[in-house]
Scaffold this motif. Sequence first.
Motif, PDB file in Angstrom:
ATOM      1  N   VAL A 108      -5.707   6.555   1.218  1.00 14.49           N
ATOM      2  CA  VAL A 108      -6.494   5.349   0.973  1.00 14.49           C
ATOM      3  C   VAL A 108      -7.968   5.712   1.170  1.00 14.49           C
ATOM      4  O   VAL A 108      -8.409   5.976   2.287  1.00 14.49           O
ATOM      5  CB  VAL A 108      -6.091   4.206   1.928  1.00 14.49           C
ATOM      6  N   THR A 130     -11.111   0.592   1.604  1.00 17.86           N
ATOM      7  CA  THR A 130     -10.666  -0.796   1.549  1.00 17.86           C
ATOM      8  C   THR A 130     -11.927  -1.639   1.500  1.00 17.86           C
ATOM      9  O   THR A 130     -12.783  -1.545   2.382  1.00 17.86           O
ATOM     10  CB  THR A 130      -9.824  -1.166   2.781  1.00 17.86           C
ATOM     11  N   HIS A 173      -8.229  -1.702  -2.663  1.00 16.63           N
ATOM     12  CA  HIS A 173      -7.980  -0.428  -1.992  1.00 16.63           C
ATOM     13  C   HIS A 173      -7.947   0.652  -3.065  1.00 16.63           C
ATOM     14  O   HIS A 173      -7.205   0.515  -4.050  1.00 16.63           O
ATOM     15  CB  HIS A 173      -6.642  -0.428  -1.249  1.00 16.63           C
ATOM     16  N   LEU A 223       0.821  -1.204   0.000  1.00 17.66           N
ATOM     17  CA  LEU A 223       0.000   0.000   0.000  1.00 17.66           C
ATOM     18  C   LEU A 223       0.859   1.260   0.000  1.00 17.66           C
ATOM     19  O   LEU A 223       0.492   2.265  -0.634  1.00 17.66           O
ATOM     20  CB  LEU A 223      -0.933   0.000   1.207  1.00 17.66           C
TER      21      LEU A 223
END
Length: 517
Positions: free
Chosen positions: A343, A346, A335, A302
């Motif tokens: 972000v 999710t 994501h 990520l």
Amino acid sequence: MSNVSNDRRRWLWLVVGAVAALFAVGGRWDIPLAAWLFPVFLLRFARTSRPVGGLVLVWLVSWAGAMFWIWQMAVPMTGMTVLAGLTFGVVLALPYIADRLVAPRLGTAGELLLFPMAVVVSEFLLGTFAPFGTVVGLLANTQFGNLALSQVASVTGSYGIGFLVGGCATVVNWAWAHPPSWRTARVVGGYVAVLAVVVVGGAARMAWFPVDTTQTVRIAGLNANMGLIRDQMTALGRPDVEVPRGQGALPRFDPDTVRPESAAVIDDLFARTRNAARAGAKIVVWSENAAYVSHAGLPALLSRAQDIARQERIYLLVADNVHLPSPRDSRDETHLIGPDGAVLWTYQKSHPVPGLEPYRPGGGVAPVIDTPYGRLSSVICYDADFPAMMHADADIMLVPGGDWPEIGRTHSEMAGLRAIENGYSLVRQDYVGWSVAFDSHGNTLSTQNTLIDQDMWLVDVPVHGVTTPYRVIGDAFAWLCLAGTVVLIGSVFFRQHPPASGTPKPATAREPEPIAR
């Protein structure tokens, strides 16, 4: 002699209906006309047969159709898929059971409406409450090539097409059982008028209310590199694994046990993500399970995604499979990373494939986020086979998928109905299958056969969707059909009590059709 002839014709109706049903299951070899024909002949057979024997044979035809779909789509034959076939057979036979046992005791209107309403109920039960969704048994799947007809899904959902097909079967059978007359002409003419309004109205919708293409956004779709996945399997000591079956069919493994090979897959995904951004893509979508990572390796994945999204000023939909020792705790998820590196969501797959994906289901709600390119939403692969969860107030629906050669194209085209129902564009990026983008009318914007083409896929997609009646009212039409079916069956049940002494027994609206002996 008449009875013998009757009996022979009855078996002919069963054979014709059974053969036609095999080509109307939402499979690779569907014939759209077959979906309109098989209910006509199966209904005729059920009505002219003794209830138990005739309905058992209709159930066997329904079960055979489901198993034929499983076979032609090369779905792994497990206990769960056999159970699924039996379940489909039972549910899809329910309209014939209701018609055979109840319809003869109803008036003309009830007799004509019960079967098509029960067809909607059976499809609705499968699509909403069963674990298999509408992947099998939804008649609308066979009619997607007829976009004028398919526009009715924007009002009734795709179940409206099942109602029209079922209505055709009862009207034809009603005319079949009655001599030519003005009454017969009115019944047939009324149905033809309704069907014409639906088709002409659908064509008018596409012509008079075209999709707004004044603003589009370039979306790129990416798959994991097949050659690098072969290297992973070789390093695991599994060079025999058939990679083209799709990543979803790969054996479970800890990617940290083959760290260099796993890193190569992810490095390649990020390199091609950067190339897509430099080719003008503002949104980049990875296919389902593109990156296999351990739970410990997820933060690093990520972090890299956030860096690239920030540097290239893109929205990046990362699709990963998080490995944990317990299959139940592993996750199939996405994501969305924004251009500022945040972000934004999710999302965990809400409908893992029964018997094939042991993951814990997600929450069942598609996330939605406002962006300069409209409202973005996303589900994962099999989720799109459940119409109720696709009610999202979105302009663009992103669907990472993972299939295999036999099912890929058909499975992706099924998702196009969700675009019509909800008035958004839909982009399905499919690994080892058929990537496709639809606009809100179901028109195909672009496709890519990912069986042979693993290059970056670019498509320009309208950023403005429309609010359809179906998006607002949901499955109101299906619930009305369920209520109507219950009312009609209930009316017959309550009339079954014996009349009081001296009260004449009420006459039935129509005599049951003759049974061949």
